[in-house]
Scaffold this motif. Structure first.
Motif: not given
Lengths: 312, 352
Positions: A42-48, A235-243, A256-268
């Motif tokens: 999964t691409y969680l955390g790298q979406e931006a 960048t940072y991936r929030f999820g595991p490599h696979s599952k 990382l989910r607090v500081e580097r989440d592309p969704i939160l950063i852009h949501a503002h």
């Protein structure tokens, strides 16, 4: 030099980021139910990265992606239901269920699951477009782990020798499966590209609005100068490599989910009405696409395995 | 008749001249050198933009060719020595040969990878091998090997223009200077050239439609002695060693009154069995000759398929091949490792 780009508005960017986030979450949530074949990355955390790099590409441009390719595919414009269906092995999947998560092909989008092997192929595509005098360029995604593969350096050498119109996007998420970068990559990453005389830009950001203009500038250079460029995205991936294969410290990832989440950063940047409307829309769309894919038929092996290539 | 070298070179010249999509890539292929075995001599002088000399990067070159093919060009790659196809294995097996199928028939990868194979030149363990056994059986890949009994240039042209899928084209080094047999002058032999009927309708790439991999354009030659008693043994071989089988067949007939039928397919993979089966049905016995190592090779597959098809009608089967050893550099050692005419004659005598 300043490049002006038809950058998507904040609402569109938010929707693009969120589509990938919710898709990947749905994949991880539903894997234990046994609806998907194989595994996933999964691409969680790298979406931006994907959204920023692919926001302003031309319709003829070619994207070559890797094992962690769902985000690239969706940012390219790929259909969510077809991607769910591909992971479920359905006839309606991107490749009719033959490819699965890592082997996608749709319009000018391609992906393959073998590390590094796509880099010479993407370079060859760029050289073909140049020979055809087309306006198209190639964008090839790779990760830090891919830097261990020798064929990458063969391709970089030839991309520079023959001035291939290609943008190498290196998403450095600092970990290859379970191996941290310190144990796998010696020396300087950008120097690898510079050694082949390929100009490098490097960003350490999860903000789509920082990534997008830099990528757009590089893409414009690749297109106008018919010459390779590299964009390194730390960048940072929030999820595991696979599952279930994450050995990292949970607190580190929470931070990382607090500081580097592309969704939160852009949501503002969005007003709350628009933000909520987009969230509801994406939520609903993902759910519908998942249900449709789930209801789609599995291939009939008695028909699907004959005809197209010779049996040995 | 021309030499194999001339025919292959002319085929490449014609390919470049007739279609601008053709691109030739390889190491040291530019004039005046013209390639290690001179198959590409004269090409870069005539077509400097489309004959590309490359770094020593076999995997990278094949990957670049596959990328070019995906985007509409018709690349031909030369791998300087067949031994180096180990270096291209991932690009061929996990990329070029796989794309069409795994992308649900949405793409085609029309590349041709040419490479010289084989020993008896004293080049030693890493420049003398017969390596195609590691690539036959790869789904999505066609493996061809010309011989002097049909036109190698024609086969190469068809691989470039009539095949939309990856082709590995094996050229035995000792074939290059041999003359192509004129079938009208093989006076002692009845000669048949058989190209299997295409299973599916076939369009050429020139008009933009799709040639199907199931279209088999690679001929198989069958030879049996004219005005002789019916053959009692089928000898199947490919590539240069077909010459040995031919010499052995003459010797067996005139010295020992053992009459054989020779079957020379030019397509190794997918395994082209039609002529081998029809001949072995008549003779009941099958001797398979190859220059690669003995075990787990082409001959093993050919005999297995023949046994499955013929059952008890297959009276006996044997393989002649190289010893299961690396190829030595020293002349007498190399000769001892590789199969020769005498081995074929002896095996044939034991079988009938």
């Amino acid at each position: 030099m300043l490049y002006f780009t038809a950058m998507s508005d904040d609402n569109t960017l938010y929707e693009d980021l969120l589509r990938i986030r919710r898709f990947e979450e749905a994949v991880l949530d539903n894997f234990p139910k046994g609806v998907f074949f194989g595994t996933t990355h999964t691409y969680l955390g790298q979406e931006a990265n994907a959204v920023g790099v692919l926001d302003d590409i031309h319709s003829g441009d070619i994207v070559f992606s890797n094992h962690r390719g769902h985000g690239h595919f969706l940012a390219y414009g790929g259909d969510i239901r077809s991607l769910f269906a591909e992971l479920m092995g359905k006839t309606t999947g991107v490749c009719g269920g033959r490819g699965g998560s890592q082997h996608l092909q749709w319009q000018n989008f391609y992906s393959n699951g073998v590390q590094g092997g796509i880099i010479p192929i993407a370079t060859g595509m760029a050289l073909a477009e140049k020979r055809k005098y087309s306006d198209a360029i190639v964008i090839a995604f790779m990760g830090d782990g891919t830097l261990g593969e020798g064929v990458v350096y063969e391709a970089l050498n030839m991309a520079s020798l023959w001035q291939a119109p290609i943008l190498f996007v290196l998403e450095n998420n600092r970990i290859a499966q379970t191996t941290p970068i310190e144990m796998a990559v010696a020396g300087d990453i950008s120097a690898r590209f510079k050694a082949f005389n390929i100009m490098v830009r490097e960003l350490d950001s999860s903000d789509v609005k920082e990534i997008l203009p830099v990528a757009a500038e590089l893409i414009a250079e690749v297109r106008s100068l018919k010459s390779p460029r590299t964009l390194i995205l730390n960048t940072y991936r929030f999820g595991p490599h696979s599952k279930g294969d994450d050995i990292r410290d949970k607190h580190e990832i929470d931070q990382l989910r607090v500081e580097r989440d592309p969704i939160l950063i852009h949501a503002h940047r969005l007003d709350s009405n628009h933000k909520e409307a987009i969230e509801l829309k994406v939520e609903k769309y993902i759910q519908e696409a998942f249900n449709q894919a789930l209801a789609d038929p599995l291939p009939d092996a008695s028909k699907a395995l004959t005809g197209s290539i010779n049996h040995q | 008749m021309p030499t194999v070298l001339y025919a292959l070179n002319a085929a490449l010249q014609n390919a470049l001249a007739s279609d601008e999509r053709v691109v030739i890539m390889g190491e040291d292929i530019l004039d005046p050198y013209g390639g290690a075995f001179k198959v590409t001599r004269g090409l870069s002088d005539s077509f400097p933009d489309r004959v590309i000399t490359t770094p020593i990067s076999e995997a990278g070159i094949v990957g670049i060719a596959a990328g070019m093919a995906l985007r509409g060009l018709l690349p031909v790659v030369e791998i300087m020595f067949g031994d180096f196809i180990t270096l291209i294995a991932d690009q061929v097996i996990n990329h070029a040969a796989k794309f069409r199928w795994m992308y649900n028939d949405q793409v085609r990868v029309p590349i041709v990878i040419r490479t010289p194979m084989g020993g008896r030149r004293g080049y030693g363990p890493t420049h003398s091998q017969t390596m195609e056994k590691f690539f036959i059986g790869v789904p999505g890949l066609r493996v061809l090997a010309p011989n002097t009994f049909s036109d190698p240039g024609d086969l190469l042209s068809k691989a470039i223009f009539e095949d939309n899928d990856p082709v590995l084209f094996i050229e035995n080094k000792l074939l290059y200077l041999n003359t192509i047999h004129d079938s009208n002058r093989l006076s002692e032999f009845e000669f048949f050239e058989q190209t299997p009927e295409p299973n599916f309708y076939h369009h050429s790439k020139h008009n933009g439609t799709i040639a199907d991999l199931s279209n088999n354009y690679a001929p198989t030659c069958m030879l049996s002695l004219r005005d002789a008693p019916p053959p009692v043994l089928t000898i199947a071989a490919y590539g240069y060693i077909s010459e040995f089988a031919y010499q052995a067949a003459l010797n067996l007939a005139y010295e020992y009154e053992v009459f054989t039928e020779l079957v020379y397919p030019t397509q190794l993979s997918p395994c082209d069995m039609g002529a081998i089966l029809s001949s072995t049905k008549r003779t009941g016995r099958l001797l398979v000759v190859e220059e690669g190592t003995h075990n787990l090779g082409w001959g093993a597959e050919v005999i297995a398929q023949t046994a499955e098809n013929l059952g008890s009608r297959l009276l006996s089967a044997r393989r002649i091949a190289a010893l299961n050893l690396p190829i030595p550099a020293s002349g007498p050692l190399e000769e001892a490792v590789l199969p020769g005419i005498e081995h074929i004659i002896q095996a044939a005598q034991k079988m009938v």
